[in-house]
Design a protein around this motif. Structure first.
Motif, PDB file in Angstrom:
ATOM      1  N   CYS A  46     -20.286   7.533   9.494  1.00 34.49           N
ATOM      2  CA  CYS A  46     -21.455   7.952   9.678  1.00 34.49           C
ATOM      3  C   CYS A  46     -21.932   9.539   9.650  1.00 34.49           C
ATOM      4  CB  CYS A  46     -21.909   7.319  11.147  1.00 34.49           C
ATOM      5  SG  CYS A  46     -22.090   5.448  10.888  1.00 34.49           S
ATOM      6  N   ASP A  47     -20.660  10.260  10.576  1.00 40.16           N
ATOM      7  CA  ASP A  47     -20.869  11.581  10.370  1.00 40.16           C
ATOM      8  C   ASP A  47     -21.015  12.069   8.877  1.00 40.16           C
ATOM      9  OD1 ASP A  47     -20.687  11.444  13.060  1.00 40.16           O
ATOM     10  OD2 ASP A  47     -18.404  11.962  13.181  1.00 40.16           O
ATOM     11  N   GLN A  48     -20.063  11.662   8.114  1.00 41.72           N
ATOM     12  CA  GLN A  48     -19.942  12.127   6.524  1.00 41.72           C
ATOM     13  C   GLN A  48     -21.481  11.722   5.858  1.00 41.72           C
ATOM     14  OE1 GLN A  48     -16.785  12.073   4.110  1.00 41.72           O
ATOM     15  NE2 GLN A  48     -15.353  11.677   6.194  1.00 41.72           N
ATOM     16  N   LEU A  49     -21.973  10.646   6.374  1.00 42.70           N
ATOM     17  CA  LEU A  49     -23.025  10.048   5.616  1.00 42.70           C
ATOM     18  C   LEU A  49     -24.296  11.006   6.449  1.00 42.70           C
ATOM     19  CD1 LEU A  49     -22.815   6.154   5.691  1.00 42.70           C
ATOM     20  CD2 LEU A  49     -22.682   7.705   3.707  1.00 42.70           C
ATOM     21  N   GLU A  50     -24.515  11.307   7.503  1.00 38.15           N
ATOM     22  CA  GLU A  50     -25.410  12.126   8.119  1.00 38.15           C
ATOM     23  C   GLU A  50     -25.453  13.612   7.569  1.00 38.15           C
ATOM     24  OE1 GLU A  50     -25.018  11.731  12.373  1.00 38.15           O
ATOM     25  OE2 GLU A  50     -25.763   9.696  12.412  1.00 38.15           O
ATOM     26  N   ALA A  51     -24.305  13.874   7.396  1.00 41.27           N
ATOM     27  CA  ALA A  51     -24.199  15.345   6.669  1.00 41.27           C
ATOM     28  C   ALA A  51     -24.680  15.696   5.360  1.00 41.27           C
ATOM     29  CB  ALA A  51     -22.494  15.878   6.742  1.00 41.27           C
ATOM     30  N   VAL A  58     -27.581  12.341  -5.897  1.00 41.88           N
ATOM     31  CA  VAL A  58     -26.585  11.366  -5.470  1.00 41.88           C
ATOM     32  C   VAL A  58     -25.225  11.937  -5.035  1.00 41.88           C
ATOM     33  CG1 VAL A  58     -25.383   9.694  -6.486  1.00 41.88           C
ATOM     34  CG2 VAL A  58     -27.866   9.837  -7.286  1.00 41.88           C
ATOM     35  N   HIS A  59     -24.587  11.414  -4.119  1.00 45.66           N
ATOM     36  CA  HIS A  59     -23.305  12.223  -3.404  1.00 45.66           C
ATOM     37  C   HIS A  59     -22.332  11.158  -3.437  1.00 45.66           C
ATOM     38  CE1 HIS A  59     -25.618  15.872  -2.251  1.00 45.66           C
ATOM     39  NE2 HIS A  59     -26.399  15.011  -1.843  1.00 45.66           N
ATOM     40  N   SER A  60     -21.091  11.501  -3.615  1.00 46.28           N
ATOM     41  CA  SER A  60     -20.047  10.453  -3.365  1.00 46.28           C
ATOM     42  C   SER A  60     -18.983  11.059  -2.524  1.00 46.28           C
ATOM     43  CB  SER A  60     -19.435  10.424  -4.808  1.00 46.28           C
ATOM     44  OG  SER A  60     -20.511  10.035  -5.851  1.00 46.28           O
ATOM     45  N   LEU A  61     -18.423   9.834  -1.722  1.00 45.99           N
ATOM     46  CA  LEU A  61     -17.306  10.001  -0.998  1.00 45.99           C
ATOM     47  C   LEU A  61     -16.230   9.399  -1.912  1.00 45.99           C
ATOM     48  CD1 LEU A  61     -18.671   9.307   2.432  1.00 45.99           C
ATOM     49  CD2 LEU A  61     -18.284  11.518   1.353  1.00 45.99           C
ATOM     50  N   TYR A  62     -15.211  10.195  -2.091  1.00 41.97           N
ATOM     51  CA  TYR A  62     -14.169   9.347  -3.018  1.00 41.97           C
ATOM     52  C   TYR A  62     -12.808   9.190  -2.146  1.00 41.97           C
ATOM     53  CZ  TYR A  62     -16.728  10.954  -7.351  1.00 41.97           C
ATOM     54  OH  TYR A  62     -17.685  10.909  -8.056  1.00 41.97           O
ATOM     55  N   LYS A  63     -12.403   7.914  -2.325  1.00 42.00           N
ATOM     56  CA  LYS A  63     -11.111   7.412  -1.622  1.00 42.00           C
ATOM     57  C   LYS A  63     -11.209   7.588  -0.257  1.00 42.00           C
ATOM     58  CE  LYS A  63      -8.130   7.962  -5.638  1.00 42.00           C
ATOM     59  NZ  LYS A  63      -6.829   8.536  -6.277  1.00 42.00           N
ATOM     60  N   TYR A  64     -12.359   7.073   0.272  1.00 37.97           N
ATOM     61  CA  TYR A  64     -12.522   7.120   1.726  1.00 37.97           C
ATOM     62  C   TYR A  64     -11.785   5.981   2.495  1.00 37.97           C
ATOM     63  CZ  TYR A  64     -14.547   7.021   6.233  1.00 37.97           C
ATOM     64  OH  TYR A  64     -14.944   7.095   7.609  1.00 37.97           O
ATOM     65  N   PRO A  65     -10.775   6.273   3.404  1.00 41.69           N
ATOM     66  CA  PRO A  65     -10.065   5.459   4.074  1.00 41.69           C
ATOM     67  C   PRO A  65     -10.782   4.791   5.139  1.00 41.69           C
ATOM     68  CG  PRO A  65      -9.522   7.635   4.894  1.00 41.69           C
ATOM     69  CD  PRO A  65     -10.376   7.748   3.893  1.00 41.69           C
ATOM     70  N   MET A  66     -10.866   3.438   4.998  1.00 45.92           N
ATOM     71  CA  MET A  66     -11.486   2.593   5.872  1.00 45.92           C
ATOM     72  C   MET A  66     -10.365   2.135   6.680  1.00 45.92           C
ATOM     73  SD  MET A  66     -14.854   1.707   6.394  1.00 45.92           S
ATOM     74  CE  MET A  66     -16.002   0.349   6.413  1.00 45.92           C
ATOM     75  N   ARG A  67     -10.139   2.724   7.740  1.00 46.65           N
ATOM     76  CA  ARG A  67      -8.811   2.225   8.703  1.00 46.65           C
ATOM     77  C   ARG A  67      -9.259   0.863   9.236  1.00 46.65           C
ATOM     78  NH1 ARG A  67      -9.142   7.538   8.375  1.00 46.65           N
ATOM     79  NH2 ARG A  67      -7.287   8.731   7.978  1.00 46.65           N
ATOM     80  N   GLU A  68     -10.381   0.625   9.586  1.00 47.39           N
ATOM     81  CA  GLU A  68     -10.437  -0.765  10.418  1.00 47.39           C
ATOM     82  C   GLU A  68     -10.241  -1.909   9.600  1.00 47.39           C
ATOM     83  OE1 GLU A  68     -12.784   1.723   9.673  1.00 47.39           O
ATOM     84  OE2 GLU A  68     -13.054   2.591  11.837  1.00 47.39           O
ATOM     85  N   GLU A  70      -8.356  -1.584   6.550  1.00 49.77           N
ATOM     86  CA  GLU A  70      -7.021  -0.876   5.734  1.00 49.77           C
ATOM     87  C   GLU A  70      -7.560  -1.033   4.377  1.00 49.77           C
ATOM     88  OE1 GLU A  70      -3.318  -2.539   6.639  1.00 49.77           O
ATOM     89  OE2 GLU A  70      -3.507  -2.202   8.995  1.00 49.77           O
ATOM     90  N   ALA A  71      -8.820  -0.414   4.180  1.00 50.16           N
ATOM     91  CA  ALA A  71      -9.173  -0.290   2.632  1.00 50.16           C
ATOM     92  C   ALA A  71      -9.624   1.082   2.334  1.00 50.16           C
ATOM     93  CB  ALA A  71     -10.493  -1.260   2.524  1.00 50.16           C
ATOM     94  N   THR A  72      -9.561   1.276   1.113  1.00 52.60           N
ATOM     95  CA  THR A  72      -9.953   2.714   0.221  1.00 52.60           C
ATOM     96  C   THR A  72     -11.365   2.173  -0.356  1.00 52.60           C
ATOM     97  OG1 THR A  72      -7.727   3.141   0.259  1.00 52.60           O
ATOM     98  CG2 THR A  72      -9.132   4.313  -1.178  1.00 52.60           C
ATOM     99  N   LEU A  73     -12.381   2.970  -0.273  1.00 51.43           N
ATOM    100  CA  LEU A  73     -13.561   2.995  -0.783  1.00 51.43           C
ATOM    101  C   LEU A  73     -14.053   4.231  -1.492  1.00 51.43           C
ATOM    102  CD1 LEU A  73     -15.510   1.331   2.470  1.00 51.43           C
ATOM    103  CD2 LEU A  73     -14.365   0.045   0.608  1.00 51.43           C
ATOM    104  N   ASN A  74     -14.915   3.750  -2.319  1.00 53.64           N
ATOM    105  CA  ASN A  74     -15.463   4.981  -3.302  1.00 53.64           C
ATOM    106  C   ASN A  74     -17.073   4.727  -2.811  1.00 53.64           C
ATOM    107  OD1 ASN A  74     -13.536   6.443  -4.357  1.00 53.64           O
ATOM    108  ND2 ASN A  74     -13.831   5.233  -6.400  1.00 53.64           N
ATOM    109  N   ILE A  75     -17.668   5.530  -2.241  1.00 53.52           N
ATOM    110  CA  ILE A  75     -19.011   5.564  -1.646  1.00 53.52           C
ATOM    111  C   ILE A  75     -19.944   6.494  -2.328  1.00 53.52           C
ATOM    112  CG2 ILE A  75     -20.293   5.451   0.343  1.00 53.52           C
ATOM    113  CD1 ILE A  75     -17.744   5.011   2.373  1.00 53.52           C
TER     114      ILE A  75
END
Length: 171
Positions: A46-51, A58-68, A70-75
């Motif tokens: 949420c902090d990164q999305l709010e920033a 369009v913006h991207s977050l590559y290889k975001y680690p979703m620790r909850e 244990e997944a890796t996401l491109n957002i």
């Protein structure tokens, strides 16, 4: 569609939540709709999305680690506009690349092992060549001085040790 998609209004309240996002988060569409992103997603995300909330394009977050999970996401985050062109929120797309990331990691590991194997084979070849020459000359000398009781055992020892070194290199 194989990606999670949500639409949020300008106050970051969820307006739409697809079935893939239900599977990714474990949160049902009916439970997600109307809630804020902070209530549904990890604080760090949420902090990164709010920033990026006020930024155009369009913006991207590559290889975001979703620790909850244990997944890796491109957002991907894209502004959402009404038909009249007014900004009414944003669209956030979640692509789970965990399996692809694992395959890439395995591929890199296999490539490293392959490189080590090639290096070992090259070293073995380079070491075996002089060992073969030493062994050959020792055997030739042994045949020439077969009657010499002092020198013959030394040459035999050289031949045995070169053979032993060759076995070590090959293994």
């Amino acid at each position: 569609i194989n990606v999670g998609i949500l639409a949020a209004d300008l106050d970051d309240r969820v307006e739409s939540w697809n079935s893939r996002l239900e599977k990714m988060t474990g949160i049902l569409r009916s439970d997600a709709t109307g809630k804020t992103l902070r209530e549904l997603l990890p604080a760090g995300l949420c902090d990164q999305l709010e920033a990026r909330a006020g930024e155009p394009g369009v913006h991207s977050l590559y290889k975001y680690p979703m620790r909850e999970r244990e997944a890796t996401l491109n957002i991907a985050i894209a502004p959402l506009f009404s038909r009249g062109g007014a900004r009414i929120g944003r669209l956030i797309i979640f692509d789970d690349i965990t399996d692809r990331e694992e395959l890439e990691r395995r591929l890199v590991q296999a490539d490293k092992l392959s490189s080590i194997g090639l290096l070992a084979a090259g070293v073995a070849h380079e070491v075996n060549t002089p060992l073969a020459v030493i062994s050959t000359y020792a055997q030739m000398l042994a045949k020439q001085i077969s009657g010499d009781a002092q020198k013959a055992p030394l040459l035999e020892k050289i031949a045995r040790q070169t053979f032993r070194a060759s076995e070590i290199v090959n293994s």
